[in-house]
Write an enzyme that holds these catalytic residues in place. Structure first.
Site, PDB file in Angstrom:
ATOM      1  N   ARG A 262      -1.921  -0.245   3.205  1.00 46.31           N
ATOM      2  CA  ARG A 262      -1.356  -0.831   4.490  1.00 46.31           C
ATOM      3  C   ARG A 262       0.133  -0.234   4.722  1.00 46.31           C
ATOM      4  O   ARG A 262       0.852  -0.281   3.868  1.00 46.31           O
ATOM      5  CB  ARG A 262      -1.571  -2.423   4.306  1.00 46.31           C
ATOM      6  CG  ARG A 262      -0.553  -2.984   3.291  1.00 46.31           C
ATOM      7  CD  ARG A 262      -0.798  -4.441   3.571  1.00 46.31           C
ATOM      8  NE  ARG A 262      -0.437  -5.053   2.072  1.00 46.31           N
ATOM      9  CZ  ARG A 262       0.770  -5.185   1.542  1.00 46.31           C
ATOM     10  NH1 ARG A 262       2.095  -4.869   2.092  1.00 46.31           N
ATOM     11  NH2 ARG A 262       1.053  -5.946   0.397  1.00 46.31           N
ATOM     12  N   HIS A 266       2.574  -7.432   3.799  1.00 51.08           N
ATOM     13  CA  HIS A 266       1.248  -8.012   3.517  1.00 51.08           C
ATOM     14  C   HIS A 266       0.936  -9.078   4.720  1.00 51.08           C
ATOM     15  O   HIS A 266      -0.261  -8.868   5.040  1.00 51.08           O
ATOM     16  CB  HIS A 266       1.504  -8.979   2.284  1.00 51.08           C
ATOM     17  CG  HIS A 266       0.641 -10.110   1.981  1.00 51.08           C
ATOM     18  ND1 HIS A 266      -0.843  -9.911   1.804  1.00 51.08           N
ATOM     19  CD2 HIS A 266       0.788 -11.328   2.188  1.00 51.08           C
ATOM     20  CE1 HIS A 266      -1.111 -11.156   1.695  1.00 51.08           C
ATOM     21  NE2 HIS A 266      -0.354 -12.169   1.787  1.00 51.08           N
ATOM     22  N   TYR A 276       9.065  -3.861  -3.165  1.00 55.11           N
ATOM     23  CA  TYR A 276       8.364  -3.472  -4.416  1.00 55.11           C
ATOM     24  C   TYR A 276       7.756  -2.007  -4.025  1.00 55.11           C
ATOM     25  O   TYR A 276       6.774  -1.659  -4.834  1.00 55.11           O
ATOM     26  CB  TYR A 276       7.288  -4.606  -4.517  1.00 55.11           C
ATOM     27  CG  TYR A 276       6.333  -5.124  -3.138  1.00 55.11           C
ATOM     28  CD1 TYR A 276       5.321  -4.309  -2.821  1.00 55.11           C
ATOM     29  CD2 TYR A 276       6.786  -6.123  -2.638  1.00 55.11           C
ATOM     30  CE1 TYR A 276       4.701  -4.554  -1.707  1.00 55.11           C
ATOM     31  CE2 TYR A 276       6.266  -6.523  -1.243  1.00 55.11           C
ATOM     32  CZ  TYR A 276       5.055  -5.688  -1.134  1.00 55.11           C
ATOM     33  OH  TYR A 276       4.330  -5.978   0.248  1.00 55.11           O
TER      34      TYR A 276
END
Lengths: 363, 325
Positions: A262, A266, A276
């Protein structure tokens, strides 16, 4: 045409992603190239373009406060649209929260999908003929329910499949295993799709399990497991199509792992992927974009060009605008209606609350 | 009409409904050939076939997930959780999914699922078999929680539950399974949901209870009668949502209330009943609402059940105290 050996895949799941198109849109596996007409190839690509535009528009509308919860889908068009394209309208879809594009292409009007995002019950009122339930928030729950829907399809003697999606993190849930294991034990017509986009929010896939692939988790249920290049719509489509055919023939469930990514966060509820993920990693996956690959392939066949894309883009933008009009003309929700929807046979204690709220709402 | 135990009455109800409607499915761990660990489904697979009565893998979340999926395909599932202490494994599928599905889909789907499960103390089970966890499911909007106290109600309530288009948790007390018999009609009949039953009429005090405690309350009432105290015994039968009218009418009549439950004081549903009476019946009260319940510890080790569970004498003592207030 290469036929996948599903019996063999029960014993030895694939440990390399199956691929049809490379990054340059060239066919690298002629035998696995799906038998799709030119119109169908264009149609599948249009769905991917549609999904990307809807993703981008939804993101903006969310930031303007005109939509609510949204889990971005860009990067996953091949995985989502490629697999969904292989399914039948009478197959039953149990979507996860990121699988709104599949739901819409399965028959849910876009404005209802938007209402789901905003948190309005009208987004979840499904006509009987829509073989689906609203997106599942509890990760894994859709897997155990899929086993039940599939067993129901089998008992009703229908030539259909229950199909469901989860992510890489979802494979760590107990319900993920139970769902596949139940469907396997009952030889139920279920298709389990794992969209491995490498991260569950911030946690990388390697921290979920020491298993080399997620596809191999199918072995624990005794069902075939297949890993496919999830940025390659033709590979995802063909693998899903063959899996569906094998399932409908009465052979029991299949699990497919799509390797995808993606691009966005999120969800749009505050996640920042730069905490991250590295820019380098993101760039590498952008170079692997499923739309670019498919576009090159179609352009090479003379089936697509910039003008067609511009026209189609305008059409989708208009579709989004129309949907938003319907979203924004919905009446406010009433508590009395929530109470009325709760039970088929309303208990007296609930009826008292209905009467009470109806009085308040009349004021 | 025949005298039968509660477990036989339950089997009879399942048998009737399996015959009446081919969409009724009975399944769970060991319910098939084995006929259930309590024989509640004895010979049902033999009679109705493996398509209608079948075993499942050993996984409670999977079992209720299976039910939810089957309900979406037009079936009327009657799954069994072997012991209600195992409900935690299935809690999302019950509370997070089953109970909400109709609501979340704006009434566009129905979920006619009846979850049967055994619970209750007094039979020296191992850990997490006997716990009274009805309070947990009673807090879940969208469910009905039904608990019969004996054979007659068990058959009629189970038939009503299976025919209901709404999800139901149907709790069967293990001590009540075989410890006594009642006259039960041979044919199908229903006992209404959402309706408490007055098991003994009285004018001095209302004992409000459910499950196996109903039997103890009736025995206590017989003894109290010898001392001139006329107790009414109200069996809730549907623990949630509550039958407010029957409860309040009885409170109005007697003016005194003792709530009796086997669950710990902080658990069960007695606190809900007490709150209802405080809200809508307080002007009828001649004494504080009293509660008889288990102590607030986890369910005891088997050897300590007698010391821990509420008993007939506890009820008698509390009723006397309330009447003499």
């Amino acid at each position: 045409m290469k036929q996948l050996d599903f019996e063999q895949l029960k014993r030895t799941p694939t440990d390399q992603p199956l691929q049809v198109l490379n990054q340059d849109g060239q066919v690298v596996d002629q035998d696995l190239l799906p038998d799709l007409s030119d119109d169908q190839l264009v149609d599948l690509f249009k769905q991917m373009v549609w999904s990307r535009i809807v993703n981008d528009r939804t993101t903006k509308l969310k930031r303007q406060g005109r939509l609510g919860f949204f889990a971005p889908t860009s990067g996953e068009e091949a995985s989502q649209m490629g697999s969904n394209y292989a399914m039948n309208k009478d197959d039953f879809l149990l979507a996860g929260y990121r699988d709104v594009p599949e739901l819409v292409k399965h028959g849910l009007p876009l404005w209802q999908a938007f209402l789901w995002s905003k948190g309005h019950v009208a987004g979840n009122i499904y006509p009987q003929e829509l073989q689906a339930v609203p997106p599942q928030i509890i990760i894994g729950a859709q897997y155990v329910q899929t086993a039940g829907v599939a067993l129901g399809i089998k008992k009703n003697g229908q030539p259909n499949v229950a199909y469901t999606y989860t992510g890489d993190g979802g494979t760590s849930q107990g319900d993920f295993y139970e769902g596949m294991n139940f469907a396997g034990a009952y030889h139920a017509p279920a298709l389990f799709i794992v969209q491995n986009n490498l991260y569950a929010i911030s946690v990388p896939r390697k921290k979920q399990t020491a298993a080399k692939t997620l596809a191999q988790k199918a072995m624990a249920a005794g069902i075939p497991g297949i890993q496919v290049d999830g940025m390659d719509a033709l590979a995802v489509y063909e693998v899903t199509r063959q899996a569906r055919e094998w399932i409908v023939a009465g052979n029991g469930p299949v699990m497919i792992e799509t390797l995808t990514y993606r691009y966005g966060p999120h969800t749009l509820s505050g996640d920042d992927p730069h905490r991250y993920r590295t820019k380098e990693e993101e760039n590498q996956w952008h170079a692997n974009d499923p739309l670019v690959r498919m576009r090159k392939f179609l352009e090479g066949k003379g089936l697509w060009n910039q003008q067609l894309e511009d026209e189609y883009t305008a059409q989708v933008n208009q579709e989004v605008d129309e949907a938003m009009k319907q979203v924004e003309s919905q009446p406010a929700q009433r508590v009395s209606e929530f109470l009325q929807n709760e039970y088929v046979q309303t208990p007296p204690a609930i009826q008292k609350q209905i009467d009470d709220y109806q009085q308040r709402e009349a004021k | 009409m025949a005298k039968m135990t509660m477990v036989k009455a339950i089997t009879a109800a399942l048998d009737e409904e399996l015959s009446r409607d081919p969409k009724v499915l009975v399944f769970g761990e060991d319910v098939g050939k084995n006929g259930g660990v309590f024989r509640a489904t004895d010979k049902l697979q033999e009679k109705h076939g493996k398509d209608q009565v079948f075993d499942t893998p050993l996984a409670e979340s999977g079992i209720i997930g299976l039910s939810n999926g089957l309900a979406l395909q037009g079936f009327r599932p009657v799954p069994e959780l072997q012991f209600f202490g195992f409900v935690f494994e299935a809690f999302d599928e019950i509370a997070g999914q089953l109970a909400r599905e109709r609501f979340r889909m704006g009434g566009s789907r129905k979920m006619p699922v009846t979850i049967r499960s055994a619970f209750g103390g007094g039979v020296n089970t191992p850990e997490l078999h006997s716990d009274s966890f009805e309070g947990l499911v009673a807090q879940v909007p969208g469910l009905r929680v039904v608990c019969p106290s004996g054979p007659y109600d068990a058959k009629g309530l189970l038939i009503s539950s299976i025919r209901s288009d709404d999800p139901i948790v149907f709790l069967e007390h293990m001590k009540a399974y075989r410890s006594f018999k009642e006259e039960v009609p041979d044919d199908a009949y229903t006992v209404p949901l959402d309706k408490a039953g007055i098991k003994r009429e009285g004018k001095d005090v209302t004992i409000i209870t459910y499950g196996y405690m109903v039997r103890l309350a009736l025995q206590a009432a017989d003894e109290l009668a010898k001392e001139g105290i006329d107790a009414e015994v109200l069996d809730l039968r549907t623990l949630a949502p509550l039958d407010e009218d029957t409860i309040l009418a009885s409170v109005k009549k007697t003016g005194r209330v003792v709530l009796v439950q086997e669950a710990q004081k902080q658990a069960g549903v007695s606190a809900n009943v007490a709150a209802l009476i405080a809200e809508k019946g307080i002007l009828s009260l001649g004494a504080p609402v009293a509660r008889v319940a288990s102590p607030d510890t986890p369910y005891p080790f088997a050897q300590a059940e007698k010391a821990w569970l509420p008993n007939k004498q506890d009820i008698i003592n509390q009723v006397k105290e309330t009447v003499q207030f």
